[in-house]
Design an enzyme around this catalytic site. Structure first.
Site, PDB file in Angstrom:
ATOM      1  N   HIS A   1     -20.894  11.466 -12.311  1.00 29.61           N
ATOM      2  CA  HIS A   1     -22.135  11.063 -11.644  1.00 29.61           C
ATOM      3  C   HIS A   1     -23.059  12.252 -11.520  1.00 29.61           C
ATOM      4  CE1 HIS A   1     -19.017  12.089  -8.699  1.00 29.61           C
ATOM      5  NE2 HIS A   1     -19.977  12.631  -7.983  1.00 29.61           N
TER       6      HIS A   1
ATOM      7  N   HIS B   1     -25.897  13.822  -9.161  1.00 26.41           N
ATOM      8  CA  HIS B   1     -26.534  13.785  -7.841  1.00 26.41           C
ATOM      9  C   HIS B   1     -28.013  14.121  -8.011  1.00 26.41           C
ATOM     10  CE1 HIS B   1     -22.832  14.150  -5.167  1.00 26.41           C
ATOM     11  NE2 HIS B   1     -22.324  14.573  -6.312  1.00 26.41           N
TER      12      HIS B   1
HETATM   13  P1  DGP Z   1     -18.671  14.525  -5.799  1.00 25.92           P
HETATM   14  O1  DGP Z   1     -18.218  15.494  -4.744  1.00 25.92           O
HETATM   15  O2  DGP Z   1     -19.666  15.185  -6.762  1.00 25.92           O
HETATM   16  O3  DGP Z   1     -17.538  13.839  -6.501  1.00 25.92           O
HETATM   17  O4  DGP Z   1     -19.540  13.452  -5.019  1.00 25.92           O
HETATM   18  C1  DGP Z   1     -19.082  12.196  -4.660  1.00 25.92           C
HETATM   19  C2  DGP Z   1     -20.122  11.611  -3.746  1.00 25.92           C
HETATM   20  O5  DGP Z   1     -19.903  10.224  -3.664  1.00 25.92           O
HETATM   21  C3  DGP Z   1     -20.096  12.151  -2.319  1.00 25.92           C
HETATM   22  O6  DGP Z   1     -21.344  12.816  -2.061  1.00 25.92           O
HETATM   23  C4  DGP Z   1     -19.942  10.932  -1.447  1.00 25.92           C
HETATM   24  C5  DGP Z   1     -20.235   9.787  -2.372  1.00 25.92           C
HETATM   25  N1  DGP Z   1     -19.446   8.604  -2.138  1.00 25.92           N
HETATM   26  C6  DGP Z   1     -18.094   8.531  -2.093  1.00 25.92           C
HETATM   27  N2  DGP Z   1     -17.704   7.261  -1.869  1.00 25.92           N
HETATM   28  C7  DGP Z   1     -18.834   6.512  -1.804  1.00 25.92           C
HETATM   29  C8  DGP Z   1     -19.076   5.132  -1.589  1.00 25.92           C
HETATM   30  O7  DGP Z   1     -18.180   4.299  -1.437  1.00 25.92           O
HETATM   31  N3  DGP Z   1     -20.376   4.733  -1.579  1.00 25.92           N
HETATM   32  C9  DGP Z   1     -21.409   5.618  -1.753  1.00 25.92           C
HETATM   33  N4  DGP Z   1     -22.651   5.124  -1.717  1.00 25.92           N
HETATM   34  N5  DGP Z   1     -21.213   6.933  -1.961  1.00 25.92           N
HETATM   35  C10 DGP Z   1     -19.943   7.371  -1.986  1.00 25.92           C
END
Ligand code: DGP
Length: 115
Positions: free
Chosen positions: A101, A103
């Site tokens: 993903h 950001h």
């Molecule tokens: P990373 O550390 O780069 O793998 O970021 C994962 C991000 O995903 C973190 O900032 C929180 C977000 N995240 C985790 N679970 C969920 C979810 O169920 N819904 C949403 N909207 N975001 C999530």
């Protein structure tokens, strides 16, 4: 679609998220733990674990993530002041969800990531 992947579930609409954009290649939704006024995750619909798993045939898809990032930055009104795009990879990179993903973070001035 990979079982137990929360982002696959969001893409399949089996889990809730604040989806701001989707097309046949990517889905974008607001991060559940935003670190800035705009914090959107731009996610390929295809399950790719991390940058380590990106294949040559994924190059158009990787480019599309950036096209969508620019479009969403304009829609969020952060394109003039600027923003940050981050792809955390692996444990040392701070990756916590193993579905690649991008950001998109903006709406405030950020510290330089290299200190
Ligand atoms: P990373 O550390 O780069 O793998 O970021 C994962 C991000 O995903 C973190 O900032 C929180 C977000 N995240 C985790 N679970 C969920 C979810 O169920 N819904 C949403 N909207 N975001 C999530």
């Amino acid at each position: 679609m990979t079982d137990h992947c929360i982002f696959c579930k969001i893409i399949a609409r089996e889990a809730r998220a604040d989806i701001v954009y989707h097309d046949e290649q990517v889905t974008a939704f607001r991060d559940i733990h935003p670190v800035a006024p705009t914090h959107i995750l731009i996610v390929p619909n295809k399950h790719i674990e991390s940058v380590n798993a990106v294949a040559p045939e994924d190059e158009p898809l990787m480019g599309h993530l950036f096209t969508v990032a620019g479009k969403l930055a304009r829609e969020e009104g952060i394109h003039h002041n600027g923003y940050r795009l981050i792809v955390n990879t692996g444990a040392d990179g701070g990756q916590t969800v193993f579905h690649l993903h991008l950001h998109l973070i903006g709406g405030q001035r950020m510290q330089h990531p290299m200190g």
